[in-house]
Motif scaffolding. Sequence first.
Motif, PDB file in Angstrom:
ATOM      1  N   PHE A 251      51.503  41.537  48.071  1.00 45.27           N
ATOM      2  CA  PHE A 251      50.478  42.192  48.871  1.00 45.27           C
ATOM      3  C   PHE A 251      50.571  43.572  48.819  1.00 45.27           C
ATOM      4  O   PHE A 251      49.691  44.232  48.767  1.00 45.27           O
ATOM      5  N   PHE A 252      51.634  44.446  49.094  1.00 46.86           N
ATOM      6  CA  PHE A 252      51.757  45.911  49.017  1.00 46.86           C
ATOM      7  C   PHE A 252      51.440  46.328  47.496  1.00 46.86           C
ATOM      8  O   PHE A 252      50.635  47.480  47.301  1.00 46.86           O
ATOM      9  N   ALA A 253      51.651  45.478  46.353  1.00 45.50           N
ATOM     10  CA  ALA A 253      51.641  45.941  45.073  1.00 45.50           C
ATOM     11  C   ALA A 253      50.137  45.796  44.655  1.00 45.50           C
ATOM     12  O   ALA A 253      49.562  46.711  44.162  1.00 45.50           O
ATOM     13  N   ALA A 254      49.469  44.876  45.193  1.00 45.02           N
ATOM     14  CA  ALA A 254      48.227  44.484  44.557  1.00 45.02           C
ATOM     15  C   ALA A 254      47.147  44.049  45.507  1.00 45.02           C
ATOM     16  O   ALA A 254      45.938  44.327  45.098  1.00 45.02           O
ATOM     17  N   ILE A 258      42.483  46.631  48.585  1.00 43.30           N
ATOM     18  CA  ILE A 258      41.363  46.025  48.584  1.00 43.30           C
ATOM     19  C   ILE A 258      41.187  45.204  49.882  1.00 43.30           C
ATOM     20  O   ILE A 258      40.037  45.177  50.348  1.00 43.30           O
ATOM     21  N   TRP A 259      42.289  44.847  50.506  1.00 45.44           N
ATOM     22  CA  TRP A 259      42.328  44.125  51.735  1.00 45.44           C
ATOM     23  C   TRP A 259      41.782  44.866  52.863  1.00 45.44           C
ATOM     24  O   TRP A 259      40.890  44.702  53.704  1.00 45.44           O
ATOM     25  N   ASN A 260      41.927  46.267  52.844  1.00 40.65           N
ATOM     26  CA  ASN A 260      41.594  47.147  53.780  1.00 40.65           C
ATOM     27  C   ASN A 260      40.137  47.423  53.717  1.00 40.65           C
ATOM     28  O   ASN A 260      39.381  47.563  54.760  1.00 40.65           O
ATOM     29  N   PHE A 311      39.296  35.750  47.862  1.00 45.91           N
ATOM     30  CA  PHE A 311      38.262  36.202  48.466  1.00 45.91           C
ATOM     31  C   PHE A 311      38.172  37.901  48.151  1.00 45.91           C
ATOM     32  O   PHE A 311      37.442  38.536  48.741  1.00 45.91           O
ATOM     33  N   LEU A 312      39.088  38.292  47.276  1.00 46.38           N
ATOM     34  CA  LEU A 312      39.573  39.879  47.311  1.00 46.38           C
ATOM     35  C   LEU A 312      38.736  40.442  46.020  1.00 46.38           C
ATOM     36  O   LEU A 312      38.968  41.625  45.725  1.00 46.38           O
ATOM     37  N   GLY A 313      37.972  39.512  45.449  1.00 50.16           N
ATOM     38  CA  GLY A 313      37.228  39.982  44.244  1.00 50.16           C
ATOM     39  C   GLY A 313      38.298  40.495  43.022  1.00 50.16           C
ATOM     40  O   GLY A 313      38.066  41.489  42.492  1.00 50.16           O
ATOM     41  N   LEU A 314      39.295  39.891  42.770  1.00 54.92           N
ATOM     42  CA  LEU A 314      40.333  40.214  41.949  1.00 54.92           C
ATOM     43  C   LEU A 314      40.120  39.816  40.513  1.00 54.92           C
ATOM     44  O   LEU A 314      40.892  40.100  39.464  1.00 54.92           O
ATOM     45  N   VAL A 320      44.793  33.716  39.058  1.00 59.14           N
ATOM     46  CA  VAL A 320      46.139  33.280  38.517  1.00 59.14           C
ATOM     47  C   VAL A 320      46.979  33.488  39.709  1.00 59.14           C
ATOM     48  O   VAL A 320      47.915  32.555  39.805  1.00 59.14           O
ATOM     49  N   LEU A 321      47.070  34.548  40.354  1.00 57.80           N
ATOM     50  CA  LEU A 321      48.034  34.840  41.727  1.00 57.80           C
ATOM     51  C   LEU A 321      47.753  33.588  42.509  1.00 57.80           C
ATOM     52  O   LEU A 321      48.677  33.088  43.283  1.00 57.80           O
ATOM     53  N   SER A 322      46.393  33.201  42.878  1.00 57.46           N
ATOM     54  CA  SER A 322      46.290  32.209  43.871  1.00 57.46           C
ATOM     55  C   SER A 322      46.824  30.794  43.281  1.00 57.46           C
ATOM     56  O   SER A 322      47.572  29.968  44.410  1.00 57.46           O
ATOM     57  N   ALA A 323      46.954  30.513  41.977  1.00 57.49           N
ATOM     58  CA  ALA A 323      47.248  29.353  41.572  1.00 57.49           C
ATOM     59  C   ALA A 323      48.692  29.378  41.677  1.00 57.49           C
ATOM     60  O   ALA A 323      49.509  28.320  41.843  1.00 57.49           O
ATOM     61  N   THR A 324      49.169  30.450  41.372  1.00 57.79           N
ATOM     62  CA  THR A 324      50.678  30.546  41.268  1.00 57.79           C
ATOM     63  C   THR A 324      51.524  30.386  42.638  1.00 57.79           C
ATOM     64  O   THR A 324      52.332  29.742  42.692  1.00 57.79           O
ATOM     65  N   ALA A 325      50.757  30.597  43.647  1.00 60.01           N
ATOM     66  CA  ALA A 325      51.141  30.604  45.152  1.00 60.01           C
ATOM     67  C   ALA A 325      51.374  29.015  45.252  1.00 60.01           C
ATOM     68  O   ALA A 325      52.292  28.733  45.877  1.00 60.01           O
ATOM     69  N   TYR A 326      50.287  28.399  45.172  1.00 55.53           N
ATOM     70  CA  TYR A 326      50.300  26.761  45.350  1.00 55.53           C
ATOM     71  C   TYR A 326      51.389  26.255  44.291  1.00 55.53           C
ATOM     72  O   TYR A 326      52.215  25.407  44.871  1.00 55.53           O
TER      73      TYR A 326
END
Length: 365
Positions: A251-254, A258-260, A311-314, A320-326
């Motif tokens: 979260f803090f690195a990537a 964009i979240w803000n 939903f962050l438009g990355l 890849v990050l989303s799939a990795t989480a699951y």
Amino acid sequence: MARRGCRATVIYVGIFLALIALRLALAHQPPLRDQVYLVVLVALFLFVAFRLEVGCDWNGYYRHFLMQLDLGLADVLTQREPLWWALVQLVGQLGLGYPWLNVASALIFFAGVHVLARIQPDRLGFLVLLFPVLILNMPMSGIRQAAAIGVICMAFAAFSAARTARFAVLTLIAAGFHSSAGVFLLLAPLAGQGWIKARLLAAVALAVPGLFLLATGDGAQLAVSRYVNTGVDAHGALYRAGLLALTAGVFFAALRPIWNIRFGTDYRIVVLGGLMMLATVPLVGLSSVIGDRIGYYLVPLQAVMLARIPFLGLGLPGAVLSATAYAVLLAMLGVWSVFSGHFHYCYLPYDTWLFDLPDIYHFPN
């Protein structure tokens, strides 16, 4: 062990795989996804609430229930967590058997999860991400803290809406179920909008005496005597804390800049949650039980972080990050369910009393 491990995989990993597949199938159908979310929410509630003799703390909370039957409602006020004991007393006063206490706790937990899920762009993904760690460990086992976590989820939603008083009241209610929730009262000055420097100073000013009171109070002394340097450990605490810290690091690195921009309303609570996630690892080093208990409250915020990645438009990195989480959660659940004797003892075999409550649990005449 191998046969029992396979059975565990079929039951619990199979459910998680089905939930992931459902989320993937509805990836581009938001209205239908929200409708299916409600069906899954109810199904998970039934699976959790009406389990029979499943969960590490089943017998412990059965003793809670039997103890409270011999006490009056006035005795509730003398307990450290009066709302929990009041709930136990209420179930008994209604003439319901012990398994209904699990139903009541699960109802509070899933109601809180739903309140937080309603403000997510992906309600189903948020719920799916809660399954392998939070749902299996809390409302399926630690039902007292599960009730507190449900209320804390409501408090997090109030924080995002800048409702300071509501956040503080809900946190106090959560502490009435499980005293560990009281630590989140230190965030109350930061819950409103504007004057961030003044609010930060107020939070720091409250944190010093607040932490002192938490550290020197009876509850803290009891926790230290029970869980610090006593050999009492929370199974898998380091792995769960490590997963929280890893999520916060991502979260803090990537994600944070964009979240803000995209999700400014809950930016503050997510940042604070990320900082607390990083702190769980050294806290586990002090006491795995205390660190684990605090960490469970943060899993909903972890799920918020992970479910929002698409939903962050990355672009491709986000996918890849989303799939990795699951995938990481699936691997963690698979290893836990197959190789952990603790898991086998607590969760196998799965049984339900939804259609027939055994006579032994009927309320005594």
